[in-house]
Design a protein around this motif. Structure first.
Motif, PDB file in Angstrom:
ATOM      1  N   VAL A  24       1.105  -0.934  -0.472  1.00 12.80           N
ATOM      2  CA  VAL A  24      -0.285   0.082   0.295  1.00 12.80           C
ATOM      3  C   VAL A  24       1.222   1.266   0.632  1.00 12.80           C
ATOM      4  O   VAL A  24       0.480   2.119  -0.768  1.00 12.80           O
ATOM      5  N   ASP A  25       1.631   1.096   0.866  1.00 16.23           N
ATOM      6  CA  ASP A  25       2.911   2.363   0.102  1.00 16.23           C
ATOM      7  C   ASP A  25       3.279   2.745  -0.746  1.00 16.23           C
ATOM      8  O   ASP A  25       3.651   3.466  -0.998  1.00 16.23           O
ATOM      9  N   ILE A  26       3.897   1.848  -1.376  1.00 22.10           N
ATOM     10  CA  ILE A  26       4.714   1.988  -2.545  1.00 22.10           C
ATOM     11  C   ILE A  26       3.475   2.214  -3.216  1.00 22.10           C
ATOM     12  O   ILE A  26       3.799   3.183  -4.263  1.00 22.10           O
ATOM     13  N   ALA A  27       2.446   1.303  -3.714  1.00 21.59           N
ATOM     14  CA  ALA A  27       1.342   2.054  -4.373  1.00 21.59           C
ATOM     15  C   ALA A  27       1.001   3.709  -3.902  1.00 21.59           C
ATOM     16  O   ALA A  27       0.193   4.172  -5.322  1.00 21.59           O
ATOM     17  N   HIS A  28       0.764   4.395  -2.845  1.00 19.15           N
ATOM     18  CA  HIS A  28       1.141   5.764  -2.533  1.00 19.15           C
ATOM     19  C   HIS A  28       2.379   5.763  -3.516  1.00 19.15           C
ATOM     20  O   HIS A  28       2.526   7.090  -2.382  1.00 19.15           O
ATOM     21  N   GLY A  29       3.130   6.212  -4.213  1.00 17.92           N
ATOM     22  CA  GLY A  29       4.638   6.810  -3.890  1.00 17.92           C
ATOM     23  C   GLY A  29       5.551   6.958  -2.742  1.00 17.92           C
ATOM     24  O   GLY A  29       6.264   7.240  -3.585  1.00 17.92           O
ATOM     25  N   ALA A  30       5.367   5.820  -1.845  1.00 20.77           N
ATOM     26  CA  ALA A  30       6.478   5.492  -0.893  1.00 20.77           C
ATOM     27  C   ALA A  30       8.170   4.809  -2.017  1.00 20.77           C
ATOM     28  O   ALA A  30       7.136   3.597  -1.490  1.00 20.77           O
ATOM     29  N   THR A  31       9.212   4.699  -1.829  1.00 17.66           N
ATOM     30  CA  THR A  31       9.814   4.204  -2.506  1.00 17.66           C
ATOM     31  C   THR A  31      11.407   4.380  -1.494  1.00 17.66           C
ATOM     32  O   THR A  31      12.539   4.219  -2.106  1.00 17.66           O
ATOM     33  N   ASP A  32      11.269   4.358  -0.573  1.00 15.03           N
ATOM     34  CA  ASP A  32      11.929   4.393  -0.092  1.00 15.03           C
ATOM     35  C   ASP A  32      12.555   3.028   0.697  1.00 15.03           C
ATOM     36  O   ASP A  32      12.355   2.172   0.239  1.00 15.03           O
ATOM     37  N   ILE A  33      13.584   2.806   1.370  1.00 16.73           N
ATOM     38  CA  ILE A  33      14.308   2.129   1.117  1.00 16.73           C
ATOM     39  C   ILE A  33      14.111   0.902   2.325  1.00 16.73           C
ATOM     40  O   ILE A  33      13.670   0.045   2.499  1.00 16.73           O
ATOM     41  N   ALA A  34      13.349   1.710   3.450  1.00 18.04           N
ATOM     42  CA  ALA A  34      12.552   1.134   4.275  1.00 18.04           C
ATOM     43  C   ALA A  34      11.814   0.489   4.002  1.00 18.04           C
ATOM     44  O   ALA A  34      11.463  -0.945   4.184  1.00 18.04           O
TER      45      ALA A  34
END
Length: 92
Positions: A24-34
């Motif tokens: 869900v975080d990736i789908a919302h644009g979060a591409t940080d390493i964590a």
């Protein structure tokens, strides 16, 4: 159900919740390493736990009910509940 199966099934649930939350975080644009490590870690955890469930005599786990099994099951249930609440709040 044997304590060994419950133990490993708890890890499957934990890994699925971690991977779904990271997804869900990736789908919302979060591409940080964590976030990426969380997604990978959840996927690896599910894979390892499924292998342990498919071949229980080779998997090392608890053979009787005890504090370790209860701790793992309770922690997995709490983690899944928190992530489910997060996913519901994102959808609604």
């Amino acid at each position: 159900m044997s304590p060994n199966r419950v133990y490993w099934l708890s890890f499957v649930c934990f890994g699925l919740a971690a991977a779904a939350s990271a997804g869900v975080d990736i789908a919302h644009g979060a591409t940080d390493i964590a976030t990426l490590v969380s997604a990978l870690g959840g996927t690896v955890l599910v894979a390892v736990a499924v292998v342990a469930l498919s071949n229980p005599e080779r998997a090392d786990g608890p053979t009787e009910w005890g504090p370790l099994v209860y701790l793992v099951v309770g922690s997995a249930a709490l983690y899944v509940a928190i992530n489910a609440w997060e996913l519901v709040s994102v959808v609604v």
